[in-house]
Design an enzyme around this catalytic site. Structure first.
Site, PDB file in Angstrom:
ATOM      1  N   PRO A   2       1.160  -7.623   1.825  1.00 60.23           N
ATOM      2  CA  PRO A   2       0.512  -8.869   2.264  1.00 60.23           C
ATOM      3  C   PRO A   2       1.261  -9.494   3.433  1.00 60.23           C
ATOM      4  CG  PRO A   2       0.728  -8.804  -0.120  1.00 60.23           C
ATOM      5  CD  PRO A   2       1.524  -7.649   0.410  1.00 60.23           C
ATOM      6  N   GLU A   3       0.504 -10.006   4.402  1.00 62.02           N
ATOM      7  CA  GLU A   3       1.093 -10.694   5.532  1.00 62.02           C
ATOM      8  C   GLU A   3       0.807 -12.187   5.397  1.00 62.02           C
ATOM      9  OE1 GLU A   3       0.331  -8.773   9.297  1.00 62.02           O
ATOM     10  OE2 GLU A   3       0.264  -6.802   8.373  1.00 62.02           O
ATOM     11  N   LYS A  61       6.088 -14.957   5.211  1.00 59.03           N
ATOM     12  CA  LYS A  61       5.557 -14.288   4.019  1.00 59.03           C
ATOM     13  C   LYS A  61       6.267 -14.741   2.744  1.00 59.03           C
ATOM     14  CE  LYS A  61       5.170 -10.189   6.978  1.00 59.03           C
ATOM     15  NZ  LYS A  61       5.551  -8.770   7.127  1.00 59.03           N
ATOM     16  N   HIS A 107      -1.284  -4.611 -15.819  1.00 61.58           N
ATOM     17  CA  HIS A 107       0.061  -4.623 -15.254  1.00 61.58           C
ATOM     18  C   HIS A 107       0.666  -6.029 -15.265  1.00 61.58           C
ATOM     19  CE1 HIS A 107      -0.526  -0.490 -14.008  1.00 61.58           C
ATOM     20  NE2 HIS A 107      -1.677  -0.825 -13.472  1.00 61.58           N
ATOM     21  N   ARG A 307       5.600   3.814  10.888  1.00 59.98           N
ATOM     22  CA  ARG A 307       4.253   3.329  10.605  1.00 59.98           C
ATOM     23  C   ARG A 307       3.355   3.792  11.736  1.00 59.98           C
ATOM     24  NH1 ARG A 307       5.738  -2.872   9.095  1.00 59.98           N
ATOM     25  NH2 ARG A 307       7.512  -2.439  10.448  1.00 59.98           N
TER      26      ARG A 307
END
Length: 324
Positions: A2-3, A61, A107, A307
């Site tokens: 997540p950004e 973040k 989870h 990346r």
């Protein structure tokens, strides 16, 4: 991962449903999710039970809940919180607001039971805040709050507290933070001798921008990711920061970017900004800007810092003196 927009969507949900409520019970179902709280589950429980959530705060973040501690000496400190519950979402962490009767998620790692409350619209709030994490890269831990170096609020929140967790104090302000200084950012940017995308990903220089939104902002600003920072003119840097703000605000309006079911907001809904991406993940697809001009230019993918980077070879010319 997540950004900023995804974390901000979660923060807003927490501010709506959790702010002002007291944590009445803590259940740690998997201690791997509190591994960064080195004193263990009993200490975490002892500090959280009876504490009131003052707000939900985000810088870049980083996300935290300042806590009004049970029995805190308001006469000496003006009621300022000393501790915060920090939450790191990692690759798959989720914070969900659930009714007590709702079945446990597969989870589920940590459950916080909250005092009765309502959201900002007067709706009865669900009783539990649950931390769910499939891959267990995220987690929760307690952190001491310290004054911010510049005296401004620690991050984006409804309550402007000039406090920041020690673990987040080295993180730069993000483009959506009212206290973000473009002049300070540009001065430090020009002093770097690196590529512009590498600089955007440096959370000590400017926070909250990850791979997705860096590619999107660079595409919008017509800058190649390898453009040397020390050659960037002020107007180009200003345009790039504006594009970072624009792409992240549009992502916020869309609820964030979801490529699978792992990122959701506090109500379990996925974001849909992925449908609006112009460059990221679109290798071999037409560049939207070139297509509007009648050109058949295809987005290319380059390897970058283990990346990928996605660019238009026409709109974003590779510099001859580029730095990766």
């Amino acid at each position: 991962m997540p950004e900023l927009p995804e974390v901000e969507v979660v923060r807003r949900g927490l501010a709506q449903w959790v702010r002002g409520r007291t944590i009445t019970k803590v259940e740690v179902l998997d201690e791997r999710s509190i591994r960064r709280h080195v004193l263990g589950a009993e200490d975490l429980r002892g500090n959280l039970e009876g504490a009131r959530v003052v707000d939900a705060v985000r810088r870049g973040k980083f996300l935290w809940l300042p806590l009004q501690e049970d029995g805190q000496n308001n006469a000496n400190d003006g009621g300022a919180p000393h501790l915060a519950l920090m939450v790191h979402l990692g690759m798959s962490g989720q914070l969900l607001i659930e009714d007590a009767e709702a079945p446990d998620e597969k989870h589920l790692k940590v459950r916080l039971t909250l005092s009765p409350g309502t959201d900002t619209g007067g709706n009865v709030a669900p009783a539990e805040l649950r931390f769910v994490d499939q891959r267990i890269f995220g987690g929760m831990f307690l952190a001491d709050l310290v004054p911010t170096a510049d005296g401004h609020p620690g991050g984006l929140a409804e309550t402007p507290l000039p406090l920041v967790p020690v673990e987040a104090s080295h993180i730069a302000r993000d483009p959506l933070d009212p206290a973000f200084s473009f002049d300070a950012f540009y001065q430090r940017l020009r002093a770097r001798k690196t590529g512009i995308k590498r600089a955007l990903l440096d959370q000590g220089l400017i926070s909250g921008i990850g791979n997705i939104y860096a590619d999107e902002a660079l595409w919008a600003a017509k800058l190649h990711f390898a453009r040397p920072t020390d050659t960037l003119r002020r107007k180009d840097a200003l345009a790039l920061v504006d594009e970072c703000r624009d792409v992240m605000n549009r992502a916020l309006d869309a609820g964030g970017t979801s490529f699978d079911s792992l990122y959701v907001n506090v109500n379990g809904a996925s974001g849909y900004f992925a449908r609006s991406l112009n460059a990221y993940g679109r290798e071999g697809e037409p560049c939207p800007r070139c297509a509007a001009l009648g050109l058949d230019t295809r987005i290319r993918r380059d390897s970058f810092m283990n990346r990928s980077s996605y660019t238009c070879p026409v709109c974003q010319r590779r510099p001859r003196n580029g730095r990766w």
